[in-house]
Design a protein around this motif. Structure first.
Motif, PDB file in Angstrom:
ATOM      1  N   UNK A 439       1.763 -60.157 -13.650  1.00  0.00           N
ATOM      2  CA  UNK A 439       2.989 -59.559 -14.147  1.00  0.00           C
ATOM      3  C   UNK A 439       2.922 -58.042 -14.254  1.00  0.00           C
ATOM      4  N   UNK A 440       1.742 -57.478 -14.369  1.00  0.00           N
ATOM      5  CA  UNK A 440       1.642 -56.029 -14.573  1.00  0.00           C
ATOM      6  C   UNK A 440       2.240 -55.229 -13.419  1.00  0.00           C
ATOM      7  N   UNK A 441       1.842 -55.459 -12.141  1.00  0.00           N
ATOM      8  CA  UNK A 441       2.448 -54.666 -11.057  1.00  0.00           C
ATOM      9  C   UNK A 441       3.944 -54.914 -10.899  1.00  0.00           C
ATOM     10  N   UNK A 442       4.399 -56.142 -11.149  1.00  0.00           N
ATOM     11  CA  UNK A 442       5.832 -56.429 -11.059  1.00  0.00           C
ATOM     12  C   UNK A 442       6.597 -55.657 -12.126  1.00  0.00           C
ATOM     13  N   UNK A 443       6.038 -55.628 -13.344  1.00  0.00           N
ATOM     14  CA  UNK A 443       6.699 -54.907 -14.435  1.00  0.00           C
ATOM     15  C   UNK A 443       6.746 -53.406 -14.145  1.00  0.00           C
ATOM     16  N   UNK A 444       5.655 -52.845 -13.633  1.00  0.00           N
ATOM     17  CA  UNK A 444       5.657 -51.420 -13.279  1.00  0.00           C
ATOM     18  C   UNK A 444       6.711 -51.132 -12.217  1.00  0.00           C
ATOM     19  N   UNK A 445       6.818 -52.029 -11.246  1.00  0.00           N
ATOM     20  CA  UNK A 445       7.806 -51.845 -10.183  1.00  0.00           C
ATOM     21  C   UNK A 445       9.225 -51.895 -10.736  1.00  0.00           C
ATOM     22  N   UNK A 446       9.501 -52.857 -11.613  1.00  0.00           N
ATOM     23  CA  UNK A 446      10.845 -52.969 -12.184  1.00  0.00           C
ATOM     24  C   UNK A 446      11.180 -51.772 -13.073  1.00  0.00           C
ATOM     25  N   UNK A 447      10.184 -51.253 -13.792  1.00  0.00           N
ATOM     26  CA  UNK A 447      10.415 -50.067 -14.612  1.00  0.00           C
ATOM     27  C   UNK A 447      10.791 -48.867 -13.737  1.00  0.00           C
ATOM     28  N   UNK A 448      10.134 -48.730 -12.584  1.00  0.00           N
ATOM     29  CA  UNK A 448      10.478 -47.654 -11.651  1.00  0.00           C
ATOM     30  C   UNK A 448      11.873 -47.867 -11.063  1.00  0.00           C
ATOM     31  N   UNK A 449      12.182 -49.100 -10.691  1.00  0.00           N
ATOM     32  CA  UNK A 449      13.500 -49.403 -10.107  1.00  0.00           C
ATOM     33  C   UNK A 449      14.605 -49.107 -11.115  1.00  0.00           C
ATOM     34  N   UNK A 450      14.340 -49.373 -12.413  1.00  0.00           N
ATOM     35  CA  UNK A 450      15.356 -49.128 -13.432  1.00  0.00           C
ATOM     36  C   UNK A 450      15.797 -47.667 -13.458  1.00  0.00           C
ATOM     37  N   UNK A 451      14.913 -46.754 -13.079  1.00  0.00           N
ATOM     38  CA  UNK A 451      15.248 -45.338 -13.075  1.00  0.00           C
ATOM     39  C   UNK A 451      16.240 -44.980 -11.970  1.00  0.00           C
ATOM     40  N   UNK A 452      16.503 -45.921 -11.045  1.00  0.00           N
ATOM     41  CA  UNK A 452      17.365 -45.632  -9.892  1.00  0.00           C
ATOM     42  C   UNK A 452      18.623 -46.492  -9.875  1.00  0.00           C
ATOM     43  N   UNK A 453      18.903 -47.196 -10.951  1.00  0.00           N
ATOM     44  CA  UNK A 453      20.108 -48.028 -11.000  1.00  0.00           C
ATOM     45  C   UNK A 453      20.642 -48.083 -12.415  1.00  0.00           C
ATOM     46  N   UNK A 454      21.968 -48.171 -12.535  1.00  0.00           N
ATOM     47  CA  UNK A 454      22.594 -48.318 -13.852  1.00  0.00           C
ATOM     48  C   UNK A 454      22.628 -49.774 -14.293  1.00  0.00           C
ATOM     49  N   UNK A 455      22.289 -50.670 -13.389  1.00  0.00           N
ATOM     50  CA  UNK A 455      22.221 -52.089 -13.752  1.00  0.00           C
ATOM     51  C   UNK A 455      21.050 -52.284 -14.730  1.00  0.00           C
ATOM     52  N   UNK A 456      21.317 -52.946 -15.838  1.00  0.00           N
ATOM     53  CA  UNK A 456      20.274 -53.130 -16.851  1.00  0.00           C
ATOM     54  C   UNK A 456      19.321 -54.249 -16.432  1.00  0.00           C
ATOM     55  N   UNK A 457      18.118 -53.870 -16.106  1.00  0.00           N
ATOM     56  CA  UNK A 457      17.133 -54.828 -15.606  1.00  0.00           C
ATOM     57  C   UNK A 457      16.387 -55.468 -16.769  1.00  0.00           C
ATOM     58  N   UNK A 458      16.249 -56.782 -16.709  1.00  0.00           N
ATOM     59  CA  UNK A 458      15.493 -57.532 -17.706  1.00  0.00           C
ATOM     60  C   UNK A 458      14.431 -58.375 -16.999  1.00  0.00           C
ATOM     61  N   UNK A 459      13.324 -58.569 -17.673  1.00  0.00           N
ATOM     62  CA  UNK A 459      12.237 -59.362 -17.101  1.00  0.00           C
ATOM     63  C   UNK A 459      12.661 -60.832 -17.016  1.00  0.00           C
ATOM     64  N   UNK A 460      12.299 -61.507 -15.925  1.00  0.00           N
ATOM     65  CA  UNK A 460      12.604 -62.940 -15.806  1.00  0.00           C
ATOM     66  C   UNK A 460      11.500 -63.780 -16.453  1.00  0.00           C
ATOM     67  N   UNK A 461      11.795 -65.061 -16.691  1.00  0.00           N
ATOM     68  CA  UNK A 461      10.779 -65.965 -17.229  1.00  0.00           C
ATOM     69  C   UNK A 461       9.808 -66.399 -16.144  1.00  0.00           C
ATOM     70  N   UNK A 462      10.279 -66.480 -14.911  1.00  0.00           N
ATOM     71  CA  UNK A 462       9.435 -66.851 -13.782  1.00  0.00           C
ATOM     72  C   UNK A 462       9.975 -66.183 -12.538  1.00  0.00           C
ATOM     73  N   UNK A 463       9.198 -66.235 -11.430  1.00  0.00           N
ATOM     74  CA  UNK A 463       9.593 -65.509 -10.226  1.00  0.00           C
ATOM     75  C   UNK A 463       8.967 -66.153  -8.996  1.00  0.00           C
ATOM     76  N   UNK A 464       9.775 -66.254  -7.947  1.00  0.00           N
ATOM     77  CA  UNK A 464       9.256 -66.748  -6.675  1.00  0.00           C
ATOM     78  C   UNK A 464       8.454 -65.644  -5.973  1.00  0.00           C
TER      79      UNK A 464
END
Length: 584
Positions: A439-464
């Motif tokens: 989960x660590x690299x995915x979370x870092x990636x989503x935190x970076x992506x959040x800086x480029x979109x106004x869509x409020x990103x939330x962590x999922x419970x699971x991921x493909x």
């Protein structure tokens, strides 16, 4: 209140507890030196370890003698020296006694105190009488044995329980009828005890221990089932001094089944380090001595010892932990943690740290080492979290620490604010764990992506897996790095009026396509910009408006920040030697 008729010890004890009633978080100390009196310390906003208001209690109720003045001077000098030696600051100093000082005495004290960095005040008979009126149960307990007030409240309680006089025969009882009686019972229960107060609850189910863990000042909860109804009485300390002035005691015997090795380990840690323990029904016998006449004999009972929550939010409990590389001083990850539990046992001390995002805890058990002056420590990592709907930036630091919390990396502690100034604590014995590390690299990636979109990103419970790879690639593009891969399959391109070359079947071409840069997260498609992809292919179907190409070989993708619209395609032919020709 006639203070002159009381013994000096009674006066000091009563005034000290009156102050503890006024300041529930105060700590009462009787100094070991021979200047007499009682010190009451009230922690300041910065916490007990950094600042305190000092109240020095003296028993004098008649005009001061020279000897008594010297004792006051020694008390003041002692507490100033203690604050300097222990590293805490005096914010206020108060001298209190049931005596109004004369002008001459006030002049003597002002001369002795001189100019100080903290305020100095004296309080006499007026404040003592005021506090006695505000907390009469303290006066009853220390000077009148509490008998008069206790008897009055028992009489009041008896009248409440004897029945209501204005109820007509056969009239049904409704909920609103009992409000007054419940309030009277509550007031009667809490009128006499200066140390503890009592709350009661009535329910169909027994109380849940986990729901009571956060209740402030809770000492014990006594529950019994009567006529199918559970009655719970909670005992709460009115002040910190209650734990020393009137402690709760118990004498228990524990019977642990030989086959239950896990319970035995839990109980041993309770004895050795004061850790929480849950003893199931049938394993506990003995007696409990609780305030309010509660407790009593226990037979084949259960008991749960929980960690007392730390209500202090002092910065002294906050620190920075860092994961340090095994062969250098490189900091691989770090996050702030707060000490949430502390306990002691027969062998050593136990400390529990929790990260600010509530992702994990570190339990540390300390005991004396084999070498004189050394300390041995055992660490346990506890991981229990739900990422669903958490903001990536909120949990990124904690997940990074979890990903690096394994051998051969090292654990270090540093300052929570300012330069960390890490001190290496020791190697980490934990082995890597792929399930939590992912989960660590995915979370870092989503935190970076959040800086480029106004869509409020939330962590999922699971991921493909495909979702995760798409997120990691998108973050890489946003950071300015290209992504590479193997391209295959067919793709459709649309011709425009600006087309400059004629498509030819099976002729190798390089294609550049402008596309949406986006991710898939929790079933939603989120667009965060544009990208351009470059790959090689050949026309397999040609039409007037659209053509199909077969893609093969390697592809490279970069972030695109220009003005060209999504879907725009560029192509150039490649000859047999790999050279390009016309551009479309």
């Amino acid at each position: 209140m006639e203070w002159t008729r009381q013994s000096g010890d009674e006066v000091e004890a009563a005034v000290g507890m009156l102050l503890c009633s006024q300041f529930p978080n105060a700590v009462r100390v009787r100094p070991s030196q021979g200047d007499g009196g009682i010190d009451i310390f009230v922690p300041g906003e910065a916490g007990w370890g950094k600042e305190r208001a000092v109240w020095q209690v003296k028993k004098y109720s008649k005009n001061l003698t020279s000897s008594q003045k010297r004792k006051i001077e020694r008390s003041f000098k002692r507490v100033v020296e203690a604050s300097e030696a222990e590293g805490w600051r005096i914010t206020e100093w108060h001298l209190i006694m049931p005596l109004d000082l004369t002008t001459q005495n006030l002049g003597w004290l002002d001369t002795y105190l001189g100019e100080r960095e903290f305020s100095c005040e004296t309080h006499g008979l007026l404040l003592c009488d005021t506090l006695a009126a505000d907390y009469p149960n303290v006066i009853d307990y220390y000077m009148r044995d509490g008998k008069e007030r206790l008897q009055a409240n028992l009489d009041k309680l008896t009248s409440v329980l004897s029945g209501r006089k204005n109820r007509k025969s056969g009239e049904p009882l409704v909920a609103a009828d009992v409000y007054g009686d419940l309030a009277s019972i509550y007031n009667a229960l809490n009128a006499c005890d200066p140390f503890y107060k009592y709350w009661y609850e009535v329910a169909d189910e027994p109380p849940a221990a986990e729901k009571m863990m956060g209740e402030e000042n809770l000492v014990a909860a006594h529950a019994l089932c009567q006529d199918g109804v559970w009655i719970t009485v909670k005992v709460l300390a009115r002040m910190l001094a209650a734990y020393t002035e009137r402690p709760t005691t118990w004498n228990l015997r524990f019977a642990i089944p030989k086959s239950d090795e896990e319970l035995l380990k839990q109980f041993e840690k309770f004895v050795d380090y004061g850790a929480p323990v849950s003893m199931p029904a049938g394993t506990v016998t003995g007696s409990l001595n609780l305030p309010g006449g509660l407790g009593g004999d226990l037979d084949r009972a259960s008991i749960e010892v929980i960690a007392a929550p730390r209500d202090s939010q002092s910065d002294d409990d906050l620190l920075l932990i860092g994961i340090i590389a095994p062969d250098s001083d490189a900091v691989l990850a770090s996050t702030r943690m707060r000490r949430t539990e502390f306990s002691s046992g027969e062998v050593g001390n136990r400390t529990v740290l929790a990260d600010e995002a509530s992702l994990f805890t570190i339990e540390m058990l300390f005991r004396d080492g084999d070498v004189a002056g050394s300390v041995d420590c055992t660490m346990h990592l506890g991981v229990s979290f739900q990422l669903r709907n958490r903001r990536p930036a909120e949990v990124a630091d904690g997940l990074n620490v979890l990903a690096e919390f394994h051998t051969p990396n090292r654990l270090a502690f540093g300052n929570a604010y300012g330069p960390p100034d890490y001190g290496i604590f020791g190697p980490i014995p934990t082995q890597p764990n792929d399930d939590r590390d992912m989960w660590a690299p995915i979370c870092r990636a989503l935190a970076l992506i959040q800086e480029h979109t106004t869509f409020q990103i939330r962590m999922p419970a699971e991921m493909e897996r495909d979702e995760a790879l798409g997120i990691l690639d998108a973050a890489k593009l946003l950071s300015g790095e290209p992504t590479t891969g193997t391209a295959s399959g067919q793709s459709t391109i649309t011709h425009t009026a600006a087309t400059r070359i004629t498509p030819q079947l099976e002729r190798i071409s390089d294609f550049l396509v402008i596309r949406d840069l986006g991710i898939s997260l929790g079933g939603e498609e989120i667009t965060i910009g544009k990208k351009l992809s470059i790959y090689r292919g050949q026309y397999v179907e040609i039409g007037e408006q659209q053509s199909k190409i077969e893609v093969s070989g390697n592809a490279i993708t970069l972030r695109y920040t220009g003005d060209l619209e999504v879907g725009r395609t560029f192509a150039r032919y490649v000859d047999a030697e790999g050279a390009s020709s016309e551009v479309q």
